[in-house]
Motif scaffolding. Sequence first.
Motif, PDB file in Angstrom:
ATOM      1  N   THR A   1       0.831  -1.188   0.000  1.00  0.00           N
ATOM      2  CA  THR A   1       0.000   0.000   0.000  1.00  0.00           C
ATOM      3  C   THR A   1       0.872   1.245   0.000  1.00  0.00           C
ATOM      4  O   THR A   1       1.802   1.375   0.783  1.00  0.00           O
ATOM      5  CB  THR A   1      -0.918   0.026   1.236  1.00  0.00           C
ATOM      6  OG1 THR A   1      -1.710  -1.156   1.235  1.00  0.00           O
ATOM      7  CG2 THR A   1      -1.805   1.253   1.213  1.00  0.00           C
ATOM      8  N   THR A   2       0.565   2.167  -0.906  1.00  0.00           N
ATOM      9  CA  THR A   2       1.299   3.421  -0.992  1.00  0.00           C
ATOM     10  C   THR A   2       0.529   4.504  -0.257  1.00  0.00           C
ATOM     11  O   THR A   2      -0.682   4.641  -0.415  1.00  0.00           O
ATOM     12  CB  THR A   2       1.482   3.838  -2.464  1.00  0.00           C
ATOM     13  OG1 THR A   2       2.162   2.790  -3.149  1.00  0.00           O
ATOM     14  CG2 THR A   2       2.285   5.120  -2.564  1.00  0.00           C
ATOM     15  N   ASN A   3       1.234   5.260   0.582  1.00  0.00           N
ATOM     16  CA  ASN A   3       0.602   6.363   1.285  1.00  0.00           C
ATOM     17  C   ASN A   3       0.394   7.523   0.319  1.00  0.00           C
ATOM     18  O   ASN A   3       1.354   8.112  -0.177  1.00  0.00           O
ATOM     19  CB  ASN A   3       1.468   6.811   2.464  1.00  0.00           C
ATOM     20  CG  ASN A   3       1.508   5.783   3.583  1.00  0.00           C
ATOM     21  OD1 ASN A   3       0.515   5.107   3.825  1.00  0.00           O
ATOM     22  ND2 ASN A   3       2.643   5.676   4.251  1.00  0.00           N
ATOM     23  N   VAL A   4      -0.879   7.822   0.038  1.00  0.00           N
ATOM     24  CA  VAL A   4      -1.224   8.891  -0.878  1.00  0.00           C
ATOM     25  C   VAL A   4      -1.550  10.133  -0.071  1.00  0.00           C
ATOM     26  O   VAL A   4      -2.360  10.070   0.860  1.00  0.00           O
ATOM     27  CB  VAL A   4      -2.431   8.494  -1.755  1.00  0.00           C
ATOM     28  CG1 VAL A   4      -2.812   9.638  -2.687  1.00  0.00           C
ATOM     29  CG2 VAL A   4      -2.104   7.244  -2.557  1.00  0.00           C
ATOM     30  N   PRO A   5      -0.924  11.277  -0.379  1.00  0.00           N
ATOM     31  CA  PRO A   5      -1.210  12.490   0.397  1.00  0.00           C
ATOM     32  C   PRO A   5      -2.629  12.986   0.163  1.00  0.00           C
ATOM     33  O   PRO A   5      -3.139  12.953  -0.956  1.00  0.00           O
ATOM     34  CB  PRO A   5      -0.181  13.494  -0.144  1.00  0.00           C
ATOM     35  CG  PRO A   5       0.134  13.014  -1.524  1.00  0.00           C
ATOM     36  CD  PRO A   5       0.051  11.515  -1.461  1.00  0.00           C
ATOM     37  N   HIS A   6      -3.280  13.409   1.230  1.00  0.00           N
ATOM     38  CA  HIS A   6      -4.594  14.014   1.146  1.00  0.00           C
ATOM     39  C   HIS A   6      -4.539  15.365   1.856  1.00  0.00           C
ATOM     40  O   HIS A   6      -4.024  15.469   2.966  1.00  0.00           O
ATOM     41  CB  HIS A   6      -5.663  13.115   1.774  1.00  0.00           C
ATOM     42  CG  HIS A   6      -5.985  11.921   0.941  1.00  0.00           C
ATOM     43  ND1 HIS A   6      -7.037  11.886   0.048  1.00  0.00           N
ATOM     44  CD2 HIS A   6      -5.381  10.707   0.844  1.00  0.00           C
ATOM     45  CE1 HIS A   6      -7.074  10.706  -0.548  1.00  0.00           C
ATOM     46  NE2 HIS A   6      -6.078   9.974  -0.084  1.00  0.00           N
ATOM     47  N   TYR A   7      -5.072  16.384   1.230  1.00  0.00           N
ATOM     48  CA  TYR A   7      -5.027  17.731   1.767  1.00  0.00           C
ATOM     49  C   TYR A   7      -6.445  18.236   1.990  1.00  0.00           C
ATOM     50  O   TYR A   7      -7.377  17.850   1.291  1.00  0.00           O
ATOM     51  CB  TYR A   7      -4.284  18.661   0.807  1.00  0.00           C
ATOM     52  CG  TYR A   7      -2.831  18.266   0.601  1.00  0.00           C
ATOM     53  CD1 TYR A   7      -1.828  18.779   1.414  1.00  0.00           C
ATOM     54  CD2 TYR A   7      -2.475  17.372  -0.411  1.00  0.00           C
ATOM     55  CE1 TYR A   7      -0.500  18.421   1.227  1.00  0.00           C
ATOM     56  CE2 TYR A   7      -1.146  16.997  -0.599  1.00  0.00           C
ATOM     57  CZ  TYR A   7      -0.168  17.521   0.222  1.00  0.00           C
ATOM     58  OH  TYR A   7       1.146  17.148   0.034  1.00  0.00           O
ATOM     59  N   PRO A   8      -6.614  19.109   2.989  1.00  0.00           N
ATOM     60  CA  PRO A   8      -7.965  19.623   3.259  1.00  0.00           C
ATOM     61  C   PRO A   8      -8.472  20.480   2.114  1.00  0.00           C
ATOM     62  O   PRO A   8      -7.698  21.138   1.420  1.00  0.00           O
ATOM     63  CB  PRO A   8      -7.774  20.450   4.546  1.00  0.00           C
ATOM     64  CG  PRO A   8      -6.318  20.819   4.543  1.00  0.00           C
ATOM     65  CD  PRO A   8      -5.610  19.653   3.914  1.00  0.00           C
ATOM     66  N   ARG A   9      -9.771  20.454   1.922  1.00  0.00           N
ATOM     67  CA  ARG A   9     -10.425  21.285   0.922  1.00  0.00           C
ATOM     68  C   ARG A   9     -11.832  21.594   1.418  1.00  0.00           C
ATOM     69  O   ARG A   9     -12.337  20.913   2.301  1.00  0.00           O
ATOM     70  CB  ARG A   9     -10.461  20.573  -0.442  1.00  0.00           C
ATOM     71  CG  ARG A   9     -11.359  19.354  -0.501  1.00  0.00           C
ATOM     72  CD  ARG A   9     -11.130  18.558  -1.762  1.00  0.00           C
ATOM     73  NE  ARG A   9      -9.804  17.966  -1.778  1.00  0.00           N
ATOM     74  CZ  ARG A   9      -9.520  16.796  -1.213  1.00  0.00           C
ATOM     75  NH1 ARG A   9     -10.446  16.127  -0.579  1.00  0.00           N
ATOM     76  NH2 ARG A   9      -8.312  16.302  -1.265  1.00  0.00           N
ATOM     77  N   PRO A  10     -12.476  22.617   0.891  1.00  0.00           N
ATOM     78  CA  PRO A  10     -13.819  22.981   1.365  1.00  0.00           C
ATOM     79  C   PRO A  10     -14.835  21.875   1.067  1.00  0.00           C
ATOM     80  O   PRO A  10     -14.629  21.056   0.162  1.00  0.00           O
ATOM     81  CB  PRO A  10     -14.141  24.250   0.565  1.00  0.00           C
ATOM     82  CG  PRO A  10     -12.831  24.747   0.047  1.00  0.00           C
ATOM     83  CD  PRO A  10     -11.978  23.541  -0.150  1.00  0.00           C
ATOM     84  N   PRO A  11     -15.942  21.841   1.800  1.00  0.00           N
ATOM     85  CA  PRO A  11     -16.999  20.871   1.508  1.00  0.00           C
ATOM     86  C   PRO A  11     -17.512  21.007   0.075  1.00  0.00           C
ATOM     87  O   PRO A  11     -17.771  20.009  -0.596  1.00  0.00           O
ATOM     88  CB  PRO A  11     -18.095  21.214   2.526  1.00  0.00           C
ATOM     89  CG  PRO A  11     -17.391  21.918   3.634  1.00  0.00           C
ATOM     90  CD  PRO A  11     -16.270  22.671   2.986  1.00  0.00           C
ATOM     91  N   ILE A  12     -17.668  22.241  -0.386  1.00  0.00           N
ATOM     92  CA  ILE A  12     -18.001  22.503  -1.781  1.00  0.00           C
ATOM     93  C   ILE A  12     -17.170  23.692  -2.260  1.00  0.00           C
ATOM     94  O   ILE A  12     -16.740  24.524  -1.457  1.00  0.00           O
ATOM     95  CB  ILE A  12     -19.501  22.784  -2.010  1.00  0.00           C
ATOM     96  CG1 ILE A  12     -19.931  24.086  -1.316  1.00  0.00           C
ATOM     97  CG2 ILE A  12     -20.355  21.610  -1.523  1.00  0.00           C
ATOM     98  CD1 ILE A  12     -21.356  24.493  -1.648  1.00  0.00           C
ATOM     99  N   SER A  13     -16.937  23.767  -3.561  1.00  0.00           N
ATOM    100  CA  SER A  13     -16.149  24.853  -4.142  1.00  0.00           C
ATOM    101  C   SER A  13     -16.861  25.387  -5.373  1.00  0.00           C
ATOM    102  O   SER A  13     -17.332  24.607  -6.217  1.00  0.00           O
ATOM    103  CB  SER A  13     -14.756  24.358  -4.557  1.00  0.00           C
ATOM    104  OG  SER A  13     -14.066  23.782  -3.469  1.00  0.00           O
ATOM    105  N   LEU A  14     -16.948  26.701  -5.485  1.00  0.00           N
ATOM    106  CA  LEU A  14     -17.491  27.327  -6.688  1.00  0.00           C
ATOM    107  C   LEU A  14     -16.465  27.202  -7.808  1.00  0.00           C
ATOM    108  O   LEU A  14     -15.333  27.667  -7.674  1.00  0.00           O
ATOM    109  CB  LEU A  14     -17.806  28.800  -6.421  1.00  0.00           C
ATOM    110  CG  LEU A  14     -18.287  29.620  -7.626  1.00  0.00           C
ATOM    111  CD1 LEU A  14     -19.600  29.073  -8.172  1.00  0.00           C
ATOM    112  CD2 LEU A  14     -18.432  31.095  -7.236  1.00  0.00           C
TER     113      LEU A  14
END
Length: 211
Positions: A2-15
């Motif tokens: 298993t490769t650790n894939v980076p995940h970054y925060p983002r808004p619940p929705i984006s215009l």
Amino acid sequence: MTTNVPHYPRPPISLIESNIPNWNIDIYIGGSTGAADAQLLREHNITTVLNCAVNLDIDLVQQLDAQHEQPLCNFGAGPIRYYKIGLIDGDGNPESMILAGYHLMRSSLSQQIPEKPSYKVREKGNILVHCRGGRSRSVTIVAIFLHLEWPEKFPTLDSAIAHIRDKRQLHPDEWFETPKPMLIELAHRAVMMETSLRQAGFGKETLNQDL
């Protein structure tokens, strides 16, 4: 392995884009938390939601149908018009399903809702396209839509994807999978299919005669 894939925060929705030509609506992309937030949808005048994920279901029912009884799952009326195209986030999708996602998005905006009590949400508002994280499947469908519906601003599929990555606040370290490479490949093939249909006299032009 298993490769650790980076995940970054983002808004619940984006215009993503406002006042789309010929449609006069705003397009949002989001993940599961944004799509499940009825108050957030109301705040942004979102009346249409398109779920792109085959492995994600959201219960938006606010008013149970008169036929509902236990132990049935909830069914009835929600605060929005809800559409779904079940895409896999990776290999396994036929290219026709990617193209169907574009047409479902397009058709959901042009659909004429009848004046009947059973159709609870009739007003035309904005659209949210979502998947589980709002970073791959939904990006693919919206990129196709922007490229095909607004070629003056998005002359290529890649330009539409780049724009969405910026507006959705997707970190450059995750661009290699936002969207997944196989979805980008399918998106290019779907655009070619649509172009061929239009050249043969089918597709967008045929649909537009009723708009």
